[in-house]
Each structure stands twice: as C-alpha cells, then as structure tokens.
Design an enzyme around this catalytic site. Structure first.
Site, PDB file in Angstrom:
ATOM      1  CE1 TYR A  62      -4.265  -1.359  -5.358  1.00  0.00           C
ATOM      2  CE2 TYR A  62      -5.105   0.164  -3.707  1.00  0.00           C
ATOM      3  CZ  TYR A  62      -5.284  -0.567  -4.864  1.00  0.00           C
ATOM      4  OH  TYR A  62      -6.485  -0.499  -5.533  1.00  0.00           O
ATOM      5  CB  SER A  98      -7.680   2.801  -5.535  1.00  0.00           C
ATOM      6  OG  SER A  98      -8.040   2.530  -4.195  1.00  0.00           O
TER       7      SER A  98
END
Length: 255
Positions: free
Chosen positions: A156, A143
């Site tokens: 995350y 990501s």
C-alpha cells in the site's frame, strides 16, 4: 456553484470518501460519473444524493485494476455527458500482512488498483483533453502513507509513494497543456474501511493521541479540499500533496 457546467468522474464513489467527494462536487454544480466495483447499493445511494442537488449522475461499474475497464469507464462517461473536465482518482485498496507473508496476488491487487489504475485512468483522461483541445483537473486521493511508514502495509505504501512521484512528474509534463494534477492525502478518516479501528477503544485512543487536533477526520474534510482543487480557485496549483490529517503526519509515533 464554482463547477457549474463541469463533468467530474470520481472513482470508487459508492461509499466513504469517494461518495462525499461526488456529492460535494455536485453541490458545486458538476455532473458526476459514479464508479463502483462491487457495492451497487452504495452507488445508487450516491446517485440519489447527487440528484438531490439538482445535478445529473451516471453509474458505471468498473474494476480499476483492469486497464480495459478503466478506459471503458471513462469512455462511457464521455459518451453520456459529451465531455469530462475533472478526474478524481479515489478508488483504492489495502492488504494487511507482514512483508514476508505478502502473496503475489495480494501485491498485484493493491498495485493494480492504487497505481496502475490511477496511471491509466489519468492517461485516458489526458488523451480526451488533448483530442478536444481543453484543459482539465486531476486530483488523486493518496494517503499520509505516501510519506509515513505503515508496517504490514508495504505494498500500500509503495503504491501511494508511486502516486506521489507520478503526480510530480505529470505536473511538469501536463502543465504546458493547462492540465493540473495534485494529491490529497488523508490521514485517519472515519469511513467504513476503519470500522475495526473504530470498534477498538484501545487502538483508537492510541491513534487519537498522535493527532494534534484530537479527532478523526470526516469524509467531508477531504471532499472540501478536493472541491477547491477542482475549482478555478486552484488554477495555479499543481504537483502538490495536501495532507488532511489533523497534524498526524508530523506527530506520529509508532506504538
């Protein structure tokens, strides 16, 4: 058909980016192991799309946060197809909470799937390659948040930062074995996980102002890069992160 004769496992391939990757690799000639945790209908849809390309698919249910299930997933695929050549670690989850409100359960859920699952799926795959004396390719779907802060999603970000360093480290360890490993780091992609954002014109408009290309990404934008990294064209590429974000990372400003 750059992947003809290859077998690829795509974790979390029942929808969104994972489904697009599975279908794209099948279009390039690979047989596909389709992994899902709870979305069985989506896995069946992925299988139908894979088979429509003329390739074979196998659906296996597995929770990537449980190491025994991760290992069983890979062993099931190998037992069915006889081998495994490409591993795409796509499955991932996120939990939205202010740092001071994050529970241990939510932290464990995110890190177990996004980091521990990736670690042990990769380990099991590498063990298979060593046993069969073959080379292979590992592509992690990371990501932009392996680099970009994301307030209220600290676990995350920590998981994706861990994947970044794991990839760099394994590029060195696995290189002598002829095994490559890279990250693909999507930005804002139009997938089911972003449904709330897509339905909020104000937030969507603010986000688009941060993206120099002026649009959200599509799952196919990610799948195209994964296809390249899985192919012989990328045999000399390892230890790198490739951002698929329309320029978001270098232009982002917290609103």
């Amino acid at each position: 058909m750059k992947l003809e004769g290859k077998v690829a496992l795509v974790t979390g391939s029942s929808q969104g980016i994972g489904q697009a990757i599975a279908v794209r690799l099948a279009q390039e000639g690979a047989d596909i192991i389709i992994d899902y945790r709870s979305h069985q209908e989506g896995a069946q849809e992925t299988l139908s799309k894979v088979e429509s390309t003329g390739r074979s698919g196998l659906i296996v249910k597995a929770d990537l946060g449980v190491v025994s299930e991760v290992r069983q997933l890979i062993q099931s695929g190998i037992q069915h197809f006889g081998k495994l050549d490409i591993l795409v670690n796509n499955a991932g989850i996120e939990k939205n909470a202010s740092f001071w409100d994050v529970t241990e359960a939510d932290y464990d859920a995110v890190l177990n799937v996004n980091l521990k699952g990736v670690f042990f799926a990769t380990q099991t795959f590498v063990q298979h390659l060593i046993e069969t004396k073959r080379t292979g390719k590992i592509i992690n779907i990371s990501s932009v948040h392996e680099e970009l802060p994301f307030p209220h999603f600290t676990s995350y970000c920590a998981s994706k930062g861990g994947v970044k360093m794991m990839t760099r480290n394994l590029a060195i360890e696995l290189g002598p074995l002829g095994i490559t490993i890279n990250n693909v780091a999507p930005g804002a992609i139009e997938t089911p996980i972003n449904t709330r954002l897509l339905n909020d014109p104000e937030k969507l408009g603010a986000l688009l102002k941060n993206i120099p290309l002026g649009r959200l990404g599509q799952s196919q934008d990610v799948a195209s890069l994964v296809s390249f990294l899985a192919s012989p064209d990328a045999d000399y590429v390892t230890g790198s992160t490739f951002f698929v974000d329309g320029g978001l990372l270098w232009n982002y400003q917290e609103q």
